[in-house]
Design a protein around this motif. Structure first.
Motif, short mmCIF file in Angstrom:
data_model
loop_
_atom_site.label_atom_id
_atom_site.label_comp_id
_atom_site.label_asym_id
_atom_site.label_seq_id
_atom_site.Cartn_x
_atom_site.Cartn_y
_atom_site.Cartn_z
N GLU A 1 0.94 -0.97 -0.13
CA GLU A 1 0.09 0.41 0.10
C GLU A 1 0.66 1.64 0.05
N LEU A 2 1.99 0.97 0.59
CA LEU A 2 3.03 2.47 0.80
C LEU A 2 3.58 2.75 -0.58
N LEU A 3 3.60 1.93 -1.55
CA LEU A 3 3.95 2.03 -2.97
C LEU A 3 2.76 1.89 -3.67
N ARG A 4 2.00 1.12 -3.80
CA ARG A 4 0.69 1.70 -4.68
C ARG A 4 0.09 2.89 -3.95
N ILE A 5 0.52 4.30 -2.64
CA ILE A 5 0.11 5.32 -2.95
C ILE A 5 1.04 6.07 -3.52
N LYS A 6 1.76 6.37 -2.87
CA LYS A 6 3.07 7.15 -3.77
C LYS A 6 3.00 8.79 -2.71
N LYS A 7 3.07 8.63 -1.38
CA LYS A 7 3.57 9.89 -1.16
C LYS A 7 3.96 9.57 0.41
N GLU A 8 5.34 10.74 0.15
CA GLU A 8 6.11 11.00 0.70
C GLU A 8 5.82 10.24 2.38
N ILE A 9 6.98 9.85 2.86
CA ILE A 9 6.17 10.06 4.62
C ILE A 9 7.65 11.06 5.13
N VAL A 10 6.35 10.70 6.42
CA VAL A 10 6.80 12.25 7.42
C VAL A 10 7.18 11.39 7.90
N SER A 11 6.61 10.37 8.73
CA SER A 11 7.40 10.00 10.06
C SER A 11 6.93 8.57 10.57
N ILE A 12 7.22 8.24 11.18
CA ILE A 12 7.03 6.50 11.18
C ILE A 12 7.34 5.83 13.33
N ARG A 13 6.25 5.33 12.92
CA ARG A 13 5.82 5.22 15.00
C ARG A 13 5.62 4.02 15.26
N SER A 14 6.35 2.97 16.07
CA SER A 14 5.87 1.98 16.19
C SER A 14 6.21 1.54 17.84
N ASP A 15 5.42 0.30 18.48
CA ASP A 15 5.48 0.09 19.94
C ASP A 15 6.04 -1.81 19.52
N GLY A 16 6.63 -1.82 18.46
CA GLY A 16 7.05 -2.94 18.40
C GLY A 16 6.00 -4.33 17.94
N GLU A 17 4.74 -3.40 18.17
CA GLU A 17 3.55 -4.53 18.01
C GLU A 17 2.56 -3.96 17.07
N THR A 18 2.57 -2.87 16.72
CA THR A 18 1.93 -2.27 15.31
C THR A 18 2.68 -1.21 15.09
#
Length: 323
Positions: A172-189
């Protein structure tokens, strides 16, 4: 609005086992879809007083028919979508709770995330019995992918915990083709915030991978020689002559490349190879897209996993067949 709907449709379930997952939620100028694994949300040009849960495909079809529709909730409790002579009325789902994942965890520095996943996607597995392999593992400065025949890795600047990001989220990230502003994770999500306030959220996959570092421990990637010129073309040329078209196999030897013996067979003379037996499909997968960057493979290690390295820094091992 149509561009926004094209984005969120990736989160709509194609199965109706749970009806709410085939709907979209519209609230406070946002539209959200979820299929139980992946959630996508984005701002939408709708009045803030429109708060509904409606069938996704019918909503998208009505908006396409109108282009610039007008929205209102009727006295009968349906969502009206109209423009000119066109009118559509959609049922509103009530007395249900639309799944709303919570974003948590630290912000992760991921460096060139999109180029990294583009390099590895061809090696990602799709085996329900090995769910851990159906994504890309980020761990200890490396990103890993495997289809259980080929293991591939590349250096990364990932600063977060060990995480296996599922292939459906990456697609989906490759399909949408929008720049990533930030990534956040707690390890499970994990949540990706994209430009234009679009965000995607999903659970991560298990990180209980085999000991990939052990596979690399005895390999010196600097000593691997490039494959002979015309190697991929030779395999493609003899492929139609494999006796078993459902499971074609390729034989390498010091004299060249050949099919197994059968009613029809073929070979190409070539030097610089080592005796070994391979399934054609994963071997061609490894060779694909390397005509410009080059690839080196040490076939002499067969039947042990054979190390390889591409010109773009991706490296790994490939497992052949026992002769």
């Amino acid at each position: 609005m149509l561009k926004t709907l094209a984005i969120i449709k990736g989160g709509v379930s194609t199965k109706d086992l749970n009806p709410i997952l085939t709907h979209v939620k519209i609230k406070d100028g946002w539209i959200t879809s979820t299929n139980g694994r992946l959630t996508i949300s984005a701002p939408v040009a709708l009045p803030n007083d429109i708060e509904v849960i409606v069938p996704a495909t019918k909503f998208i079809a009505a908006v396409k028919a109108c282009k610039e529709p007008k929205f209102k909730i009727t006295d009968g409790g349906k969502l009206s979508i109209s423009k000119g002579k066109f009118r559509a009325f959609l049922p509103i789902m009530t007395d249900v709770t639309f799944p709303s994942p919570q974003t948590s965890g630290d912000i992760i520095h991921a460096g060139d995330f999109i180029p990294t996943i583009n390099k590895l996607m061809q090696f990602v597995g799709d085996d329900a019995s090995r769910s851990w392999a159906n994504g890309i593992l980020f761990y200890d400065g490396q990103a890993y992918a495997t289809n259980n025949v080929i293991l591939a890795s590349v250096e990364t600047e990932w600063s977060g915990p060990a995480i296996c990001i599922p292939n459906f989220l990456i697609n989906e990230l490759l399909r949408i083709k929008k720049e990533i502003v930030s990534i956040r994770s707690d390890g499970e999500t994990i949540t990706f915030q994209l430009e234009d306030q679009v965000w995607l959220n999903s659970s991560t996959l298990p990180t209980r991978w085999p000991n990939v570092l052990k596979m690399y421990s005895t390999v010196d990637f600097n000593l691997i020689k490039k494959i002979p010129e015309g190697f991929q073309e030779a395999i493609e040329n003899i492929l139609p002559f494999c006796p078993d078209p459902k499971s074609p196999k390729i034989i390498l030897s010091e004299t060249g490349v050949s099919t197994e013996k059968g009613d029809h067979e073929a070979s190409v003379d070539m030097e610089g190879l080592s005796t070994s037996l391979w399934r054609a499909e994963p071997l061609l997968n490894l060779l694909s897209n390397t005509d410009k960057i080059g690839i080196s493979i040490d076939f002499s290690q067969h039947p042990r996993p054979c190390p390889w390295i591409r010109g773009d820094g991706v490296r790994g091992v490939i497992v052949g067949l026992k002769q």
